[in-house]
Design a protein around this motif. Structure first.
Motif, PDB file in Angstrom:
ATOM      1  N   SER A   1      11.752 -10.086   8.194  1.00 26.98           N
ATOM      2  CA  SER A   1      11.756  -8.464   8.091  1.00 26.98           C
ATOM      3  C   SER A   1      13.217  -7.727   7.473  1.00 26.98           C
ATOM      4  CB  SER A   1      12.039  -7.642   9.632  1.00 26.98           C
ATOM      5  OG  SER A   1      11.838  -6.507   8.925  1.00 26.98           O
ATOM      6  N   ARG A   2      12.735  -7.896   6.285  1.00 21.94           N
ATOM      7  CA  ARG A   2      13.462  -6.719   5.466  1.00 21.94           C
ATOM      8  C   ARG A   2      14.134  -5.510   5.508  1.00 21.94           C
ATOM      9  NH1 ARG A   2       9.301  -7.994   0.467  1.00 21.94           N
ATOM     10  NH2 ARG A   2       8.285  -6.687   0.991  1.00 21.94           N
ATOM     11  N   VAL A   3      12.848  -4.796   6.418  1.00 22.01           N
ATOM     12  CA  VAL A   3      13.163  -3.734   7.372  1.00 22.01           C
ATOM     13  C   VAL A   3      13.910  -3.841   8.335  1.00 22.01           C
ATOM     14  CG1 VAL A   3      11.703  -1.722   8.428  1.00 22.01           C
ATOM     15  CG2 VAL A   3      10.742  -2.965   6.819  1.00 22.01           C
ATOM     16  N   ALA A   4      14.328  -5.143   9.022  1.00 21.67           N
ATOM     17  CA  ALA A   4      15.180  -4.481  10.060  1.00 21.67           C
ATOM     18  C   ALA A   4      16.121  -5.052   9.750  1.00 21.67           C
ATOM     19  CB  ALA A   4      14.638  -6.168  11.268  1.00 21.67           C
TER      20      ALA A   4
ATOM     21  N   GLU B   1      16.475  -6.676   1.386  1.00 22.04           N
ATOM     22  CA  GLU B   1      16.121  -5.131   2.501  1.00 22.04           C
ATOM     23  C   GLU B   1      15.313  -4.442   1.590  1.00 22.04           C
ATOM     24  OE1 GLU B   1      19.594  -2.561   3.260  1.00 22.04           O
ATOM     25  OE2 GLU B   1      21.379  -4.351   2.905  1.00 22.04           O
ATOM     26  N   HIS B   2      14.883  -3.624   2.455  1.00 24.67           N
ATOM     27  CA  HIS B   2      14.296  -2.572   1.987  1.00 24.67           C
ATOM     28  C   HIS B   2      14.442  -1.316   2.541  1.00 24.67           C
ATOM     29  CE1 HIS B   2      10.760  -0.730   1.607  1.00 24.67           C
ATOM     30  NE2 HIS B   2       9.550  -0.727   2.409  1.00 24.67           N
ATOM     31  N   PRO B   3      15.600  -0.520   1.379  1.00 23.75           N
ATOM     32  CA  PRO B   3      16.515   0.492   2.231  1.00 23.75           C
ATOM     33  C   PRO B   3      16.351   1.570   2.192  1.00 23.75           C
ATOM     34  CG  PRO B   3      16.926  -0.587  -0.122  1.00 23.75           C
ATOM     35  CD  PRO B   3      16.253  -1.552   0.304  1.00 23.75           C
ATOM     36  N   THR B   4      14.869   2.526   1.349  1.00 27.76           N
ATOM     37  CA  THR B   4      14.090   3.371   1.637  1.00 27.76           C
ATOM     38  C   THR B   4      13.530   3.420   1.779  1.00 27.76           C
ATOM     39  OG1 THR B   4      12.168   2.748  -0.030  1.00 27.76           O
ATOM     40  CG2 THR B   4      13.792   4.393  -1.037  1.00 27.76           C
ATOM     41  N   GLN B   5      12.642   2.254   3.060  1.00 29.92           N
ATOM     42  CA  GLN B   5      12.139   2.060   4.431  1.00 29.92           C
ATOM     43  C   GLN B   5      12.889   2.350   5.434  1.00 29.92           C
ATOM     44  OE1 GLN B   5       8.463   1.121   5.232  1.00 29.92           O
ATOM     45  NE2 GLN B   5       9.320   2.333   6.916  1.00 29.92           N
ATOM     46  N   ALA B   6      14.290   2.191   5.462  1.00 26.65           N
ATOM     47  CA  ALA B   6      15.325   2.602   6.519  1.00 26.65           C
ATOM     48  C   ALA B   6      15.512   3.688   6.428  1.00 26.65           C
ATOM     49  CB  ALA B   6      16.481   1.549   6.142  1.00 26.65           C
TER      50      ALA B   6
ATOM     51  N   THR C   1       0.845  -0.806   0.161  1.00 29.39           N
ATOM     52  CA  THR C   1      -0.424   0.308  -0.350  1.00 29.39           C
ATOM     53  C   THR C   1       1.274   1.308  -0.462  1.00 29.39           C
ATOM     54  OG1 THR C   1      -1.418  -1.148   1.500  1.00 29.39           O
ATOM     55  CG2 THR C   1      -1.583   1.436   1.504  1.00 29.39           C
ATOM     56  N   ARG C   2       1.604   1.142   1.178  1.00 25.77           N
ATOM     57  CA  ARG C   2       2.195   2.881   1.311  1.00 25.77           C
ATOM     58  C   ARG C   2       3.753   2.629   0.507  1.00 25.77           C
ATOM     59  NH1 ARG C   2       1.023   2.040   6.390  1.00 25.77           N
ATOM     60  NH2 ARG C   2       0.441   0.072   6.039  1.00 25.77           N
ATOM     61  N   THR C   3       4.228   1.746   0.956  1.00 24.82           N
ATOM     62  CA  THR C   3       5.661   1.795  -0.211  1.00 24.82           C
ATOM     63  C   THR C   3       5.034   2.139  -1.722  1.00 24.82           C
ATOM     64  OG1 THR C   3       6.573   0.441   1.123  1.00 24.82           O
ATOM     65  CG2 THR C   3       7.836   1.417  -0.905  1.00 24.82           C
TER      66      THR C   3
ATOM     67  N   VAL D   1      11.737  -2.204  -8.064  1.00 20.76           N
ATOM     68  CA  VAL D   1      11.544  -3.075  -8.260  1.00 20.76           C
ATOM     69  C   VAL D   1      10.741  -3.945  -6.461  1.00 20.76           C
ATOM     70  CG1 VAL D   1      13.404  -4.033  -8.367  1.00 20.76           C
ATOM     71  CG2 VAL D   1      11.573  -5.242  -8.940  1.00 20.76           C
ATOM     72  N   ARG D   2       9.475  -4.598  -6.216  1.00 19.05           N
ATOM     73  CA  ARG D   2       9.623  -5.285  -4.849  1.00 19.05           C
ATOM     74  C   ARG D   2       8.818  -6.714  -5.717  1.00 19.05           C
ATOM     75  NH1 ARG D   2       5.398  -3.869  -0.414  1.00 19.05           N
ATOM     76  NH2 ARG D   2       7.610  -2.545   0.157  1.00 19.05           N
ATOM     77  N   HIS D   3       9.885  -8.113  -4.728  1.00 22.28           N
ATOM     78  CA  HIS D   3       9.330  -9.144  -4.848  1.00 22.28           C
ATOM     79  C   HIS D   3       9.170 -10.275  -4.261  1.00 22.28           C
ATOM     80  CE1 HIS D   3      10.305 -12.700  -7.464  1.00 22.28           C
ATOM     81  NE2 HIS D   3       9.738 -11.797  -8.540  1.00 22.28           N
TER      82      HIS D   3
ATOM     83  N   GLY E   1       4.288  -0.362   9.342  1.00 23.67           N
ATOM     84  CA  GLY E   1       3.569  -0.295   8.159  1.00 23.67           C
ATOM     85  C   GLY E   1       3.313  -1.487   7.787  1.00 23.67           C
ATOM     86  N   PRO E   2       2.505  -2.502   7.532  1.00 26.39           N
ATOM     87  CA  PRO E   2       1.314  -2.152   7.776  1.00 26.39           C
ATOM     88  C   PRO E   2       1.047  -2.747   9.047  1.00 26.39           C
ATOM     89  CG  PRO E   2       1.082  -4.402   6.124  1.00 26.39           C
ATOM     90  CD  PRO E   2       2.869  -3.415   6.667  1.00 26.39           C
ATOM     91  N   MET E   3      -0.127  -2.319  10.836  1.00 28.64           N
ATOM     92  CA  MET E   3       0.465  -2.780  11.895  1.00 28.64           C
ATOM     93  C   MET E   3      -0.813  -3.755  11.693  1.00 28.64           C
ATOM     94  SD  MET E   3       0.883   0.906  13.997  1.00 28.64           S
ATOM     95  CE  MET E   3      -0.833   1.697  12.946  1.00 28.64           C
TER      96      MET E   3
ATOM     97  N   LEU F   1       8.248  -3.981  14.688  1.00 27.54           N
ATOM     98  CA  LEU F   1       7.453  -4.945  13.511  1.00 27.54           C
ATOM     99  C   LEU F   1       6.841  -6.145  13.900  1.00 27.54           C
ATOM    100  CD1 LEU F   1      11.477  -6.225  12.935  1.00 27.54           C
ATOM    101  CD2 LEU F   1      10.448  -4.235  12.103  1.00 27.54           C
ATOM    102  N   ARG F   2       5.723  -5.783  12.066  1.00 32.74           N
ATOM    103  CA  ARG F   2       5.221  -6.854  11.892  1.00 32.74           C
ATOM    104  C   ARG F   2       5.081  -8.414  11.787  1.00 32.74           C
ATOM    105  NH1 ARG F   2       1.467  -9.319   7.507  1.00 32.74           N
ATOM    106  NH2 ARG F   2       4.117  -8.372   6.304  1.00 32.74           N
ATOM    107  N   VAL F   3       4.625  -9.692  12.713  1.00 35.79           N
ATOM    108  CA  VAL F   3       5.057 -10.927  12.283  1.00 35.79           C
ATOM    109  C   VAL F   3       4.316 -11.427  11.082  1.00 35.79           C
ATOM    110  CG1 VAL F   3       4.195 -12.786  13.496  1.00 35.79           C
ATOM    111  CG2 VAL F   3       3.902 -11.163  14.829  1.00 35.79           C
ATOM    112  N   GLN F   4       5.326 -11.704  10.035  1.00 32.95           N
ATOM    113  CA  GLN F   4       5.023 -11.806   8.727  1.00 32.95           C
ATOM    114  C   GLN F   4       4.553 -12.903   8.821  1.00 32.95           C
ATOM    115  OE1 GLN F   4       8.184 -10.041   5.912  1.00 32.95           O
ATOM    116  NE2 GLN F   4       8.151  -8.662   7.284  1.00 32.95           N
ATOM    117  N   HIS F   5       3.396 -13.515   9.236  1.00 34.81           N
ATOM    118  CA  HIS F   5       2.953 -14.305   8.992  1.00 34.81           C
ATOM    119  C   HIS F   5       3.017 -15.321   7.067  1.00 34.81           C
ATOM    120  CE1 HIS F   5       1.263 -14.643  12.617  1.00 34.81           C
ATOM    121  NE2 HIS F   5       0.370 -13.917  12.128  1.00 34.81           N
TER     122      HIS F   5
HETATM  123  C1  NCD Z   1       7.238  -4.088   4.910  1.00 33.97           C
HETATM  124  C2  NCD Z   1       7.560  -4.604   3.888  1.00 33.97           C
HETATM  125  O1  NCD Z   1       6.532  -4.775   3.030  1.00 33.97           O
HETATM  126  O2  NCD Z   1       8.792  -4.646   4.073  1.00 33.97           O
HETATM  127  N1  NCD Z   1       5.825  -2.294   5.089  1.00 33.97           N
HETATM  128  C3  NCD Z   1       6.701  -1.495   4.584  1.00 33.97           C
HETATM  129  O3  NCD Z   1       6.754  -1.718   3.426  1.00 33.97           O
HETATM  130  N2  NCD Z   1       6.226  -0.100   5.242  1.00 33.97           N
HETATM  131  C4  NCD Z   1       6.915  -4.565   6.677  1.00 33.97           C
HETATM  132  C5  NCD Z   1       6.247  -5.398   6.326  1.00 33.97           C
HETATM  133  O4  NCD Z   1       4.953  -5.612   5.923  1.00 33.97           O
HETATM  134  O5  NCD Z   1       5.372  -6.007   7.646  1.00 33.97           O
END
Ligand code: NCD
Length: 325
Positions: free
Chosen positions: A181-184, A133-138, A53-55, A103-105, A278-280, A237-241
């Motif tokens: 978590s790529r965000v982590a 990784e998710h560099p723009t989030q960091a 959604t947000r990215t 790109v997101r994959h 997010g998403p929470m 961090l969201r738990v990524q089920h």
């Molecule tokens: C994260 C993602 O997709 O890596 N969300 C985001 O980009 N803001 C984290 C997640 O999905 O929990």
């Protein structure tokens, strides 16, 4: 800098340079016409093989505020379901005239592959590759925290926003599902590079192999971590089920009880800033009280995401390291 694939290879100077350009970009939000003509006539392609959604919206808003044209591709409903390969998908889209690809994959290494294979010859921005990784989030997290710690509003146009600085001496806890978590991962590299003291708090089952070799302090218990360290910020961090194919903890209630940011833990944290990419999942990893608290920077993170992505697109597409006029 040709691409933005990760934060592990981003230098401190490049990272601070991007945060400083993002500071300039926020000035635009105070103007009546929130657009700069710098990328007029250029096309940014959003290539999303995973939900977002947000990215995706944030990259779209960023490109449009720089006057670029945007093509949005989402794998759902595309010819990927007819068996089209990544190479053919990417080359088809770039034949329509892409000047940059976001790109997101779900596969780690996808952005690197697009940058390396020669299928296309335009800047590639990694908007999340599997659990890598998710560099723009960091970067947007660092931007938000740098402002909050400088005591200026965490988002919006701030003429005196902090520039040239890292996050030296700040102590930051990243809590929860680190494993998926790529965000982590992106945050560990970037926060360390910017001089922060990074703590990971997670059950042992949700920590990746080798985490003990990272530049972090590991805690297995959230309550004792809160007691031991005076955190400047806590990132939940969201738990990524969707990435879990086995049982990593007994059940949702147990997870919330032991690892969730409850109202009681929020009280104990005092004036620590609360962050979440997010998403929470409210009531799971974060309580409504924490998500909606005055210390929460969660919506600032979203707002700043646009400025940070504008900075990244500007830097990659114009090659200019310095701030804009
Ligand atoms: C994260 C993602 O997709 O890596 N969300 C985001 O980009 N803001 C984290 C997640 O999905 O929990």
């Amino acid at each position: 800098m040709k691409h933005l694939l990760d934060t592990s290879s981003l230098s401190r100077a490049d990272a601070i340079g991007l945060l400083d350009i993002a500071e300039e970009m926020t000035q635009l939000s105070a103007r009546e016409v929130k657009k700069l003509p710098v990328l007029r006539g250029r096309t940014v392609v959003n290539l999303f093989f995973e939900d977002s959604t947000r990215t995706r919206l944030s990259f779209e808003a960023a490109a449009k505020r720089l006057s670029a044209d945007v093509l949005n591709f989402s794998a759902k409903g595309s010819s990927v379901s007819k068996g089209e390969s990544l190479q053919d998908t990417v080359q088809t889209i770039s034949a329509m005239g892409a000047d940059a690809i976001v790109v997101r994959h779900s596969a780690a290494g996808t952005a690197q592959r697009l940058a390396d294979t020669g299928w296309i010859d335009v800047p590639v921005v990694n908007a999340g590759d599997g659990t890598h990784e998710h560099p723009t989030q960091a970067l947007l997290d660092a931007f938000t925290l740098r402002r909050a710690l400088a005591g200026v509003p965490a988002s919006g146009a701030v003429a005196e926003g902090p520039r040239g600085k890292g996050l030296d001496g700040a102590s930051v806890a990243i809590v929860g599902d680190i494993l998926h978590s790529r965000v982590a991962r992106s945050n560990v590299h970037l926060l360390d590079r910017l001089g922060a003291d990074v703590h990971l708090v997670a059950p042992p089952t949700l920590l990746p192999w080798g985490a003990e070799t990272w530049p972090v302090t590991i805690h297995y218990d959230l309550d004792s971590a809160i007691g031991a360290v005076d955190f400047d910020a806590v990132m939940m961090l969201r738990v990524q089920h969707e990435r879990m194919h086995e049982s990593f903890f007994p059940n949702a209630r147990e997870y919330a009880r032991l690892w969730g940011l409850s109202e009681a833990r929020l009280q104990r944290l005092g004036d620590t800033f609360i962050m979440h990419p997010g998403p929470m999942n409210r009531g799971f990893e974060i309580s409504a009280a924490a998500a909606d608290s005055p210390r929460a920077l969660i919506l600032d993170q979203v707002e700043n995401g646009v400025s940070v992505r504008m900075a990244v697109l500007h830097r990659l597409l114009t090659g200019q390291e310095e701030t804009i006029d």
